[in-house]
Design an enzyme around this catalytic site. Structure first.
Site, mmCIF file in Angstrom:
data_model
loop_
_atom_site.group_PDB
_atom_site.id
_atom_site.type_symbol
_atom_site.label_atom_id
_atom_site.label_comp_id
_atom_site.label_asym_id
_atom_site.label_seq_id
_atom_site.Cartn_x
_atom_site.Cartn_y
_atom_site.Cartn_z
ATOM 1 N N GLY A 1 0.784 -1.219 0.000
ATOM 2 C CA GLY A 1 0.000 0.000 0.000
ATOM 3 C C GLY A 1 0.818 1.273 0.000
ATOM 4 O O GLY A 1 0.290 2.364 -0.210
ATOM 5 N N GLY B 1 8.551 7.628 5.163
ATOM 6 C CA GLY B 1 9.808 7.506 5.889
ATOM 7 C C GLY B 1 10.440 6.136 5.752
ATOM 8 O O GLY B 1 11.603 5.943 6.074
ATOM 9 N N ASN B 2 9.650 5.160 5.257
ATOM 10 C CA ASN B 2 10.141 3.810 5.002
ATOM 11 C C ASN B 2 10.367 3.693 3.500
ATOM 12 O O ASN B 2 9.418 3.583 2.726
ATOM 13 C CB ASN B 2 9.109 2.788 5.497
ATOM 14 C CG ASN B 2 9.551 1.352 5.312
ATOM 15 O OD1 ASN B 2 10.275 1.031 4.381
ATOM 16 N ND2 ASN B 2 9.089 0.476 6.185
ATOM 17 N N GLU C 1 6.929 2.974 19.364
ATOM 18 C CA GLU C 1 7.052 1.996 18.278
ATOM 19 C C GLU C 1 7.503 0.623 18.757
ATOM 20 O O GLU C 1 7.921 -0.219 17.969
ATOM 21 C CB GLU C 1 8.021 2.535 17.225
ATOM 22 C CG GLU C 1 7.568 3.833 16.587
ATOM 23 C CD GLU C 1 6.445 3.651 15.576
ATOM 24 O OE1 GLU C 1 6.571 2.782 14.701
ATOM 25 O OE2 GLU C 1 5.442 4.387 15.669
ATOM 26 N N HIS D 1 13.269 3.284 12.166
ATOM 27 C CA HIS D 1 13.393 2.676 13.483
ATOM 28 C C HIS D 1 14.871 2.392 13.756
ATOM 29 O O HIS D 1 15.654 2.204 12.831
ATOM 30 C CB HIS D 1 12.629 1.346 13.566
ATOM 31 C CG HIS D 1 11.145 1.485 13.541
ATOM 32 N ND1 HIS D 1 10.332 0.633 12.824
ATOM 33 C CD2 HIS D 1 10.317 2.368 14.144
ATOM 34 C CE1 HIS D 1 9.068 0.980 12.994
ATOM 35 N NE2 HIS D 1 9.031 2.041 13.780
ATOM 36 N N ASP E 1 16.058 -0.338 14.703
ATOM 37 C CA ASP E 1 16.455 -1.671 14.242
ATOM 38 C C ASP E 1 16.772 -1.718 12.748
ATOM 39 O O ASP E 1 17.050 -2.788 12.210
ATOM 40 C CB ASP E 1 15.426 -2.734 14.635
ATOM 41 C CG ASP E 1 14.080 -2.594 13.943
ATOM 42 O OD1 ASP E 1 13.932 -1.701 13.096
ATOM 43 O OD2 ASP E 1 13.165 -3.391 14.259
ATOM 44 N N ASN F 1 8.062 -4.550 1.343
ATOM 45 C CA ASN F 1 7.130 -3.693 2.061
ATOM 46 C C ASN F 1 7.790 -2.996 3.237
ATOM 47 O O ASN F 1 7.119 -2.324 4.020
ATOM 48 C CB ASN F 1 5.920 -4.500 2.532
ATOM 49 C CG ASN F 1 4.609 -3.752 2.351
ATOM 50 O OD1 ASN F 1 4.580 -2.674 1.765
ATOM 51 N ND2 ASN F 1 3.534 -4.308 2.855
ATOM 52 N N CYS G 1 12.352 -7.185 11.948
ATOM 53 C CA CYS G 1 10.992 -6.644 12.029
ATOM 54 C C CYS G 1 9.979 -7.742 12.303
ATOM 55 O O CYS G 1 8.946 -7.506 12.931
ATOM 56 C CB CYS G 1 10.620 -5.937 10.727
ATOM 57 S SG CYS G 1 11.363 -4.307 10.516
#
Length: 448
Positions: A19, A24-25, A174, A250, A252, A365, A371
């Site tokens: 989607g 930011g990703n 988060e 993030h 990670d 994605n 994650c």
């Protein structure tokens, strides 16, 4: 008493789609609107779970959420039957329908923050579901997340559950994506490491200029208080705002820790030397010896790290004291990253081996191996108190594989999300899943 770090991996949901919802990703946005394969995504995740189980690691599974989230659409003013709600949303506000269909709960590193009993004031394992309020499609997850975690870790003698923090910008949380823990042994007292992107109230901390900093210092502090952590066992560090603006949404994505080791990029943090010294000092006071591995920008750029998800890897402790790094296939496809990893494992240092997994459906994605898992440190007694239905075994792997093949589509586009039949397929699958995992009624359609 023995203790373990148990990885509970998120099972990819039936509506897995691209989607492009996560500003930011970089991976999420760059693959927006492409056709996805939910069946392949779920099977890739299950293959990783089984592989780790076969290697001797404790492995569990965390159920996905009901999607599309019709109740969320009703709260936004769409009425009628469930089918009418979906059709009206598709006609009048397709972005809201796409958000209500997101399978982002697969990335359970964001599900919650977990503190083991060795660190907490009451000697129980504490869970705080993340509010994820920076992104609407993730902010609707925590009520079901709380019910699922409550069904997995139900024994109040051993487990304590906290509601998500207030869903306002000042307390953006988060979950474990910005939290790790250092310790000598998993059952011993350790140091919990909270990484934040900005402060809501203290202007001394710089903020990124392009992309949002999702985790606040105030949220991290609140979780530490809720879990009854001592100041001597907590370290707060700020993520470098410039790397957030390069797609490190993030911590990670730019650092990973386990046991006594932090594996991080040179540009990951602000005040790095001060932070390392504090970690070393506090861990030493509980008998640990903190060690760090810094990846220099000259070897791997931040762009390389983001594109390959080098740091969104699983750092696992093996019985012989060495460490294993679980990385996505994209690391092998990046020449600089792969060259660095070859030199790292051949140097005789802490990380002795790298294993590569194909997680393309998740990676496209915006989520890699780290994650997909929520780490929970448990002693033998606590592990025995976990709902046994969610602990991965060879028979459970076989059952879940059959379940995915039975219920999942092998192609998903935005137009497919408007099909009311998809909701029925999802509910049928999840109703069966709750019986397989022995969760009871955790989904809204089972409760209402």
């Amino acid at each position: 008493m023995k203790s373990y770090e148990v990885n509970f991996d998120g099972l990819v949901g039936p509506t897995h789609n691209y989607g492009g919802l996560s500003y930011g990703n970089v991976a999420s946005q760059s693959n927006s609107q492409q056709s996805s394969n939910p069946k392949e995504a779920a099977l890739q995740g299950l293959a990783k779970m089984k592989a780790l189980m076969d290697m001797g690691f404790q492995q569990g599974v965390l159920a996905p959420q009901e999607r599309p989230d019709v109740a969320a659409l009703r709260r936004l003013g769409f009425g009628g039957t469930d089918a009418e709600v979906i059709q009206r949303a598709a006609k009048e506000a397709m972005p809201l329908l796409v958000a209500s269909c997101s399978a982002s709960s697969m990335w359970v590193a964001n599900a919650a923050t977990v503190s083991p009993s060795a660190d907490t004031a009451d000697g129980r394992v504490h869970f705080t579901a993340a509010n994820l309020n920076c992104k609407y499609h993730r902010s609707i997850e925590h009520p079901t997340t709380s019910r699922v975690l409550g069904a997995m870790f139900a024994d109040q003698k051993h487990f304590a559950h906290h509601a998500a923090l207030p869903a306002v910008a000042q307390f953006g949380d988060e979950g474990a994506a910005n939290h790790t823990r250092f310790c000598r042994e998993y059952g011993e007292a350790g140091v919990e490491f909270f990484v934040f992107g900005r402060s809501a109230f203290d202007t001394r901390y710089p903020a990124p200029q392009k992309y949002p900093a999702r985790q606040t210092l105030e949220a991290s502090q609140a979780v530490a208080r809720l879990h009854g952590l001592k100041d001597a066992g907590v370290v707060y560090a700020q993520q470098n705002p410039s790397v957030i603006d390069q797609g490190v949404f993030h911590n990670d994505v730019i650092a990973v820790g386990n046991g006594e080791v932090l594996f991080y990029h040179e540009d990951a943090f602000l005040e790095t030397e001060q932070m390392l010294a504090e970690l070393q000092s506090k861990l030493a006071k509980v008998g640990g010896k903190f060690q760090s591995i810094c990846v220099p920008r000259s070897a791997v750029t931040v762009e390389d790290a983001v594109r390959s998800y080098l740091f969104n890897s699983q750092l696992l402790s093996r019985a012989d004291g060495s460490m294993l790094l679980i990385v996505p296939e994209e690391c092998r496809g990046n020449e600089r990253v792969w060259q660095y990893l070859q030199s790292l494992t051949s140097s005789g240092g802490l990380i002795r081996e790298v294993k590569v997994f194909d997680l393309k459906q998740s990676m496209q994605n915006g989520g890699g191996p780290a994650c997909l898992r929520l780490r929970v440190a448990l002693n033998e007694t606590e592990l025995a108190a976990v709902n046994p239905g969610v602990i991965m075994t060879a028979p459970l792997y076989g059952t879940l594989t059959e379940w995915v093949n039975k219920h999942y589509r092998d192609r998903m586009t935005e137009n497919d999300l408007a099909d009311p039949q998809l909701l029925l397929e999802c509910r049928t699958a999840l109703d069966e899943l709750t019986q397989i995992l022995k969760l009871g009624a955790v989904y809204p359609f089972q409760i209402n």
